[in-house]
Design a protein around this motif. Sequence first.
Motif, PDB file in Angstrom:
ATOM      1  N   THR A 242       0.832  -1.207   0.000  1.00  0.00           N
ATOM      2  CA  THR A 242       0.000   0.000   0.000  1.00  0.00           C
ATOM      3  C   THR A 242       0.864   1.254   0.000  1.00  0.00           C
ATOM      4  OG1 THR A 242      -1.816  -1.114   1.144  1.00  0.00           O
ATOM      5  CG2 THR A 242      -1.740   1.283   1.297  1.00  0.00           C
ATOM      6  N   GLU A 243       1.891   1.266   0.850  1.00  0.00           N
ATOM      7  CA  GLU A 243       2.799   2.416   0.882  1.00  0.00           C
ATOM      8  C   GLU A 243       3.504   2.581  -0.461  1.00  0.00           C
ATOM      9  OE1 GLU A 243       3.563   4.655   3.603  1.00  0.00           O
ATOM     10  OE2 GLU A 243       1.676   3.800   4.321  1.00  0.00           O
ATOM     11  N   ALA A 244       3.906   1.462  -1.070  1.00  0.00           N
ATOM     12  CA  ALA A 244       4.608   1.518  -2.350  1.00  0.00           C
ATOM     13  C   ALA A 244       3.706   2.059  -3.458  1.00  0.00           C
ATOM     14  CB  ALA A 244       5.120   0.131  -2.728  1.00  0.00           C
ATOM     15  N   GLU A 245       2.460   1.595  -3.492  1.00  0.00           N
ATOM     16  CA  GLU A 245       1.523   2.043  -4.520  1.00  0.00           C
ATOM     17  C   GLU A 245       1.277   3.544  -4.417  1.00  0.00           C
ATOM     18  OE1 GLU A 245      -1.824  -0.445  -3.827  1.00  0.00           O
ATOM     19  OE2 GLU A 245      -0.803  -2.256  -4.582  1.00  0.00           O
ATOM     20  N   GLU A 246       1.200   4.052  -3.183  1.00  0.00           N
ATOM     21  CA  GLU A 246       1.002   5.480  -3.003  1.00  0.00           C
ATOM     22  C   GLU A 246       2.197   6.275  -3.529  1.00  0.00           C
ATOM     23  OE1 GLU A 246       0.124   6.081   1.103  1.00  0.00           O
ATOM     24  OE2 GLU A 246      -1.858   5.122   0.974  1.00  0.00           O
ATOM     25  N   GLY A 247       3.379   5.640  -3.551  1.00  0.00           N
ATOM     26  CA  GLY A 247       4.578   6.285  -4.084  1.00  0.00           C
ATOM     27  C   GLY A 247       4.837   5.960  -5.543  1.00  0.00           C
ATOM     28  N   ASP A 250       6.266  -0.285  -8.114  1.00  0.00           N
ATOM     29  CA  ASP A 250       5.802  -1.647  -8.357  1.00  0.00           C
ATOM     30  C   ASP A 250       6.829  -2.595  -7.754  1.00  0.00           C
ATOM     31  OD1 ASP A 250       4.742  -4.011  -9.218  1.00  0.00           O
ATOM     32  OD2 ASP A 250       5.399  -3.786 -11.300  1.00  0.00           O
ATOM     33  N   LEU A 251       6.505  -3.148  -6.595  1.00  0.00           N
ATOM     34  CA  LEU A 251       7.433  -4.034  -5.882  1.00  0.00           C
ATOM     35  C   LEU A 251       7.115  -5.479  -6.262  1.00  0.00           C
ATOM     36  CD1 LEU A 251       7.450  -2.370  -2.343  1.00  0.00           C
ATOM     37  CD2 LEU A 251       8.888  -1.851  -4.339  1.00  0.00           C
ATOM     38  N   ALA A 252       7.710  -5.933  -7.369  1.00  0.00           N
ATOM     39  CA  ALA A 252       7.386  -7.252  -7.913  1.00  0.00           C
ATOM     40  C   ALA A 252       7.738  -8.369  -6.932  1.00  0.00           C
ATOM     41  CB  ALA A 252       8.115  -7.455  -9.238  1.00  0.00           C
ATOM     42  N   THR A 253       8.870  -8.257  -6.245  1.00  0.00           N
ATOM     43  CA  THR A 253       9.268  -9.292  -5.285  1.00  0.00           C
ATOM     44  C   THR A 253       8.260  -9.391  -4.147  1.00  0.00           C
ATOM     45  OG1 THR A 253      11.604  -8.981  -5.798  1.00  0.00           O
ATOM     46  CG2 THR A 253      11.080 -10.027  -3.696  1.00  0.00           C
ATOM     47  N   ALA A 254       7.841  -8.245  -3.647  1.00  0.00           N
ATOM     48  CA  ALA A 254       6.858  -8.235  -2.565  1.00  0.00           C
ATOM     49  C   ALA A 254       5.530  -8.809  -3.027  1.00  0.00           C
ATOM     50  CB  ALA A 254       6.665  -6.818  -2.041  1.00  0.00           C
TER      51      ALA A 254
END
Length: 294
Positions: A242-247, A250-254
């Motif tokens: 969620t934090e990554a999407e707001e920034g 795209d955290l493929a590993t996560a």
Amino acid sequence: MKVGFVGLGLMGEPMARRLLSAGHEVRVTSRRRDSAAALEAGGAEWAATPRDCAVGRDLVMVMLPDVATVELAVLGPEGVLAGGPAIVADMSTTAPELSERIAARAAAAGLSALDAPVSGGPAGAEGGTLSIMVGGDPGTFAASVPVLRVLGTPRLLGPAGSGQRTKLVNQLLVAATVSGVAEAWSLATSLGLDLAAVHDVISGGIAGGPLLDFMWPRLMRGDVAPGFKIDQMIKDLRLALTEAEEGGLDLATARGAHQRFQDLSTTGHGELGTQAIVRHGSLHPNTSDRSARQ
């Protein structure tokens, strides 16, 4: 110091025990009173609610499993802030936004708050070697350090929410490493290698590390008991994503790790340790096919 402790699970109980052993006056509460039996026998005081746990306390620590539970335990009508402690330190892994709200509500009531999630697992809680990631006011942090140091090494990382955001970075690295070790284990098994020898060799090189040393021996003996539960990792990765999407990231590993853990939880494995990721269908080595080709 007069300390309250809310939540006596895998992490909370040994943390509260260390505080009691260090000579602090400890009051505890949990969903089940039997989880406090040993602490009470050692001198801890029982409280029926988080509010009661907080009354007259210099510092109340919270260690609970998810965002909704923390919100109710801290901000609810029978929550910690209603008891008026000088400082509340949420040591759970929760949403940074919730930490900011807790800090704002505490300040409005003339109280102080820290978000102080930890890394190190039950062994770190037992041994007082936790890494403690703290967000909040420097003065509040300084007042809490003597107690936090009983549990590990605290580091102030910025204003409210900074501790939680740092913990989400930590959890992304943990999930990626757990996934990598699981894939390496599956490959080594598929190749028919001596698994003990593989561990001995790679642990001495750049691929070595605490998670490898935690997981590999457990995988060899089929131990999937939780040091950290799959369902907890799902929650943490969801927060990180969620934090990554707001920034705009795209955290493929996560995302991949989250999906594997989610698949396992859906099939009833959520209470197992994260090393049980090797049970995911994508990680089952087909050794019979390899043997047929050799």
